[in-house]
Design an enzyme around this catalytic site. Sequence first.
Site, PDB file in Angstrom:
ATOM      1  N   ASP A 148      46.051 104.594  68.408  1.00 33.43           N
ATOM      2  CA  ASP A 148      45.406 104.467  69.712  1.00 33.43           C
ATOM      3  C   ASP A 148      45.383 103.002  70.147  1.00 33.43           C
ATOM      4  OD1 ASP A 148      43.854 105.091  71.966  1.00 33.43           O
ATOM      5  OD2 ASP A 148      41.996 104.768  70.841  1.00 33.43           O
ATOM      6  N   ASP A 198      42.973 101.369  73.069  1.00 36.58           N
ATOM      7  CA  ASP A 198      41.647 100.803  73.354  1.00 36.58           C
ATOM      8  C   ASP A 198      40.698 101.015  72.186  1.00 36.58           C
ATOM      9  OD1 ASP A 198      42.383 100.016  75.957  1.00 36.58           O
ATOM     10  OD2 ASP A 198      42.180 102.085  76.613  1.00 36.58           O
TER      11      ASP A 198
END
Lengths: 173, 173
Positions: B7, B9
């Site tokens: 991922d 953020d």
Amino acid sequence: MKRIAIDMDEVIADFHSKILHTWNRHFSQELTTEELNLFDLHQDDPEKLEEIFELAGHPDFFADLAVIPDSQRVIASLSKHYEIFITTAAMQVPASFNAKFRWLNTHFPAIKPSHIVFCGNKSIINADYMIDDNAINFVDFCGEGILYTAPHNRHVTGYRRVDSWRDVEALLL
Amino acid sequence: MKRIAIDMDEVIADFHSKILHTWNRHFSQELTTEELNLFDLHQDDPEKLEEIFELAGHPDFFADLAVIPDSQRVIASLSKHYEIFITTAAMQVPASFNAKFRWLNTHFPAIKPSHIVFCGNKSIINADYMIDDNAINFVDFCGEGILYTAPHNRHVTGYRRVDSWRDVEALLL
């Protein structure tokens, strides 16, 4: 519920017609849809290919692509029986992100943003079926690839093939 | 070669620090990193959440996020033993597409565009491991979710947890 990953260009969006029009205007030629094979150009004329992809790289190039006939109706029907994702190779033309997203929102408003995927290497896609015009995407795909006919893939074998969204309808519904 | 989906953020890009800074400036508050929990705001104060997400929706908001410590070094090491994809939920903030793409290109130039995925529902991802701060992405994920600690997920259980990229290094290398 089984899942179908559906490609964008040449499957639901008529990329080829616009690139053909752009090509003929730019190079003052009158090629037919069968005569323009962008895949062959990688070897045959990479400079011309680069030139045309520069034009296709304009942020708005993708904005006004026509919708492939019957795709809206058949995808609406499919969505009652399958989970639908749009999985489009966008990473080589980053300028296309926003135009592609807006195009989907305009022509397929029922497909939620959560079910849109911009990717490159499609082996990352987890689905039961992938409808795509580019058989290279099927090589490491975990599900079954269904080849959507396009001028550049007429000689490809080894996959179930559909020539139209009516064919998809007959195959999956 | 096994594959890791990573991922963006809160895992490689420090989204929280910037949103905290933006929040405190915008609302003239002095919340600490622990006090600002965007996930709770869905229920507690949806109007404020909408207001702050409008600011985060600016095309350049994502451009100057700091890199999470050690992520570059550890991902470079991981890439010798695993296939690495960046899989980021970008579809809810379409304005972020280009800034996110440029950020990755700047801070992780070794990750090819073909291995970047902008998506929404991450159950579409086909990988062996997913390193993510949002456990909801693990629910229908076909591999193993590894929870990257963030202020909003401290009470989540049921997954292997990493507090830092050094923890990832120890776990996967």
